[in-house]
Design an enzyme around this catalytic site. Structure first.
Site, PDB file in Angstrom:
ATOM      1  N   GLU A   1      81.492  34.095  28.766  1.00 13.37           N
ATOM      2  CA  GLU A   1      80.293  33.167  29.134  1.00 13.37           C
ATOM      3  C   GLU A   1      78.785  33.674  28.487  1.00 13.37           C
ATOM      4  OE1 GLU A   1      80.888  32.173  33.216  1.00 13.37           O
ATOM      5  OE2 GLU A   1      82.098  30.483  32.600  1.00 13.37           O
TER       6      GLU A   1
ATOM      7  N   GLU B   1      89.213  28.889  30.586  1.00 15.38           N
ATOM      8  CA  GLU B   1      89.274  28.996  32.109  1.00 15.38           C
ATOM      9  C   GLU B   1      89.108  27.311  32.395  1.00 15.38           C
ATOM     10  OE1 GLU B   1      85.965  31.140  34.186  1.00 15.38           O
ATOM     11  OE2 GLU B   1      86.124  32.688  32.751  1.00 15.38           O
TER      12      GLU B   1
HETATM   13  C1  BG6 Z   1      83.388  31.350  35.292  1.00 14.48           C
HETATM   14  C2  BG6 Z   1      83.654  32.840  35.360  1.00 14.48           C
HETATM   15  O1  BG6 Z   1      81.932  31.107  35.425  1.00 14.48           O
HETATM   16  O2  BG6 Z   1      83.728  30.735  36.658  1.00 14.48           O
HETATM   17  C3  BG6 Z   1      84.524  33.495  36.397  1.00 14.48           C
HETATM   18  O3  BG6 Z   1      83.781  33.393  34.000  1.00 14.48           O
HETATM   19  C4  BG6 Z   1      84.261  32.701  37.630  1.00 14.48           C
HETATM   20  O4  BG6 Z   1      84.248  34.761  36.563  1.00 14.48           O
HETATM   21  C5  BG6 Z   1      84.640  31.246  37.385  1.00 14.48           C
HETATM   22  O5  BG6 Z   1      85.149  33.420  38.580  1.00 14.48           O
HETATM   23  C6  BG6 Z   1      84.591  30.425  38.860  1.00 14.48           C
HETATM   24  O6  BG6 Z   1      83.446  30.903  39.432  1.00 14.48           O
HETATM   25  P1  BG6 Z   1      83.120  31.064  41.084  1.00 14.48           P
HETATM   26  O7  BG6 Z   1      81.949  31.387  41.316  1.00 14.48           O
HETATM   27  O8  BG6 Z   1      83.877  29.922  41.720  1.00 14.48           O
HETATM   28  O9  BG6 Z   1      84.349  32.618  41.027  1.00 14.48           O
END
Ligand code: BG6
Length: 484
Positions: free
Chosen positions: A188, A382
């Protein structure tokens, strides 16, 4: 017939600093995220959250008790990776996206030779994945970096980090180019402006009203490091798959009011397209130069920088997808203000336990927008639902909310594929419970596999399959056809 190609890559994703633990083992150095304290009162929707003082970091380094530093523990993957990979394989994963912890390989970041014990750990993990026939998708830097690069060099504002990163990248690439299937130099890359300390390692107190400019300068160095890594990969492996990733938070206009339309276009450019324009097209776009001028941001470019960016463009796009945003005209200022705050004001969405708007159709919209603009294959690296899960007395986790969430997102991804978008893979985020990046909590769970630990590290760390585990297994078995 399945909408997904027969070699479509279903799998899961994690990052080293959120899952590994073993923070002071195997010759690993201190990572800058090992110093972020868990504070139940943190508000992650507020960008101020990312402002971290030098004092708090120095105190954290002195503190050896990991209780309030959950990223030092992760989910204990460092010791349990064999058990975890076995479970991933049981689900039928075709691919696992994981990241390498920079400080395991170069404990101080500026070391001349790598830490062989750290490399050995990844040798073993990769061997295990290969033995289970799971492809390997590596993120070289998923936020965390050796603390020494922050304290001694000031983070990515220092051009020297480009060289340190090249040394790191090339060490990994030379060793793993025939084992790793897919590469991402950075996670990201657009988070660089939203969570500057995480991504760039800059302290706001050092820059005051020049913080914005400093972070764009740091980003410029990240772009150069990215382009040089991509070039190196292309020169050293034929047909290498190396991509660029953003947090894919596309903006809808809040209404059909023309100013809202312009605000959405503006925010999408500044927060998303700029990052792909540089990494996939190889140049700074005009709208960004205008933005810099308007905001009095003067970046230092060296003589060859434009050439470096031009010669290091990626061959696929990747993004994380959690939600869309709405942009609206800030009275009379739609082309000036960028909002980095996560707030779902869209009345059509249900929200997650953490207030993130749930928008499966937005995934389809995003895929179409990105492909129309760049014409490159896309990997959704993701997607997932952070929720409070309950472990029942008989060790079950009934997470039908997660199944529903994923089902609808996979359905919309399938619809986009049917529309002609070349989506090559999909890795569900936090496929095993891990420490939240944003809130540092263990209780914000994303996994198919439950990890018995609370926010302060109490628990056995034993693994339990959630209901979604068997559901995903069937999805993969039917190559995305059977979602029910
Ligand atoms: C993404 C990241 O932005 O979101 C991850 O690459 C992160 O590392 C994921 O865990 C979810 O965000 P959060 O804050 O719920 O862990």
């Amino acid at each position: 017939m399945s909408k997904f190609t027969k070699d479509f890559l279903f799998g899961g994703a994690t990052s080293s600093n959120q899952v590994e633990g073993g923070w002071n083992e195997g010759g690993k150095g201190f990572s800058h995220l090992d110093a972020i304290k868990f504070n139940p009162d943190d508000d992650t929707s507020n960008p101020i959250h990312s402002i971290i003082s030098k004092k708090s970091i120095l105190e954290a380094i002195e503190e050896k008790d990991p209780t309030y530093y959950p990223k030092r523990r992760g989910s204990d993957f460092y010791h349990r990776y064999k058990e975890d990979i076995k479970l991933f394989s049981e689900m039928g994963w075709k691919v696992y996206r994981l990241s390498i912890e920079w400080a395991r390989i170069f404990p101080n970041g500026d070391d001349l030779t790598p830490n062989e014990e750290g490399l050995k750990f990844y040798d073993d993990v990769f061997k295990e994945l290969r033995a289970h026939n799971i492809k390997i998708f590596v993120t070289v830097s998923h936020y965390s970096m050796p603390i020494n690069l922050v304290l001694k060099y000031g983070g990515w504002i220092n051009r020297k980090l480009i060289d340190f990163y090249q040394n790191y990248f090339q060490t990994l690439f030379d060793r793993y180019k025939d084992i790793v299937d897919i590469w991402l130099p950075f996670n990201e890359i657009n988070i660089s402006q939203m969570k500057p300390f995480w991504n760039n390692g800059l302290f706001e107190e050092d820059y005051k009203d020049k913080y914005n400019e400093a972070n764009y300068q740091a980003l410029h160095h990240l772009f150069l490091a990215n382009a040089l890594a991509v070039k190196y990969a292309h020169e050293n492996k034929k047909d290498v798959q190396i991509g660029s990733m953003v947090a894919g938070r596309i903006n809808y206009p809040a209404t059909c009011k023309p100013e809202d339309m312009l605000a959405a276009q503006y925010e999408n450019r500044i927060k998303l397209y700029f990052y792909y324009d540089v990494t996939a097209r190889g140049y700074y776009p005009e709208y960004m130069k205008t933005y810099f001028k308007k905001h009095n941001i003067n970046l230092k470019f060296e003589k060859d920088d434009e050439e470096i960016l031009k010669n290091g463009t990626v061959n696929f796009l990747s993004f994380s997808y959690y939600f869309t945003e709405n942009a609206q005209d800030y009275p009379g200022k739609y082309d000036e203000v960028v909002s980095w705050k996560i707030e779902s004001k869209n009345p059509y969405f249900e929200k997650s336990d953490w207030g993130w708007g749930i928008d499966p159709k937005g995934l389809r919209w995003t895929l179409n927008e990105f492909y129309d603009r760049y014409k490159l294959p896309i990997f959704i690296s993701e997607n997932g639902l952070g929720a409070y899960d309950v472990l029942t007395k008989d060790n079950k986790i009934h997470d039908d909310y997660r199944i529903n969430y994923l089902k609808e997102h996979i359905r919309e991804m399938g619809n986009a594929i049917e529309e002609g978008i070349p989506v090559i893979g999909y890795t569900v985020w936090g496929a095993i419970d891990l420490v939240s990046a944003g809130t540092n909590e263990m209780s914000k769970r994303y996994g198919f596999i439950y990890v018995d630990s609370d926010d302060l590290g109490n628990g056995t760390y034993d693994r339990y399959k959630k209901d979604s585990f068997d559901w995903y297994k069937n999805v993969i078995k039917s190559n995305g056809e059977n979602l029910d």
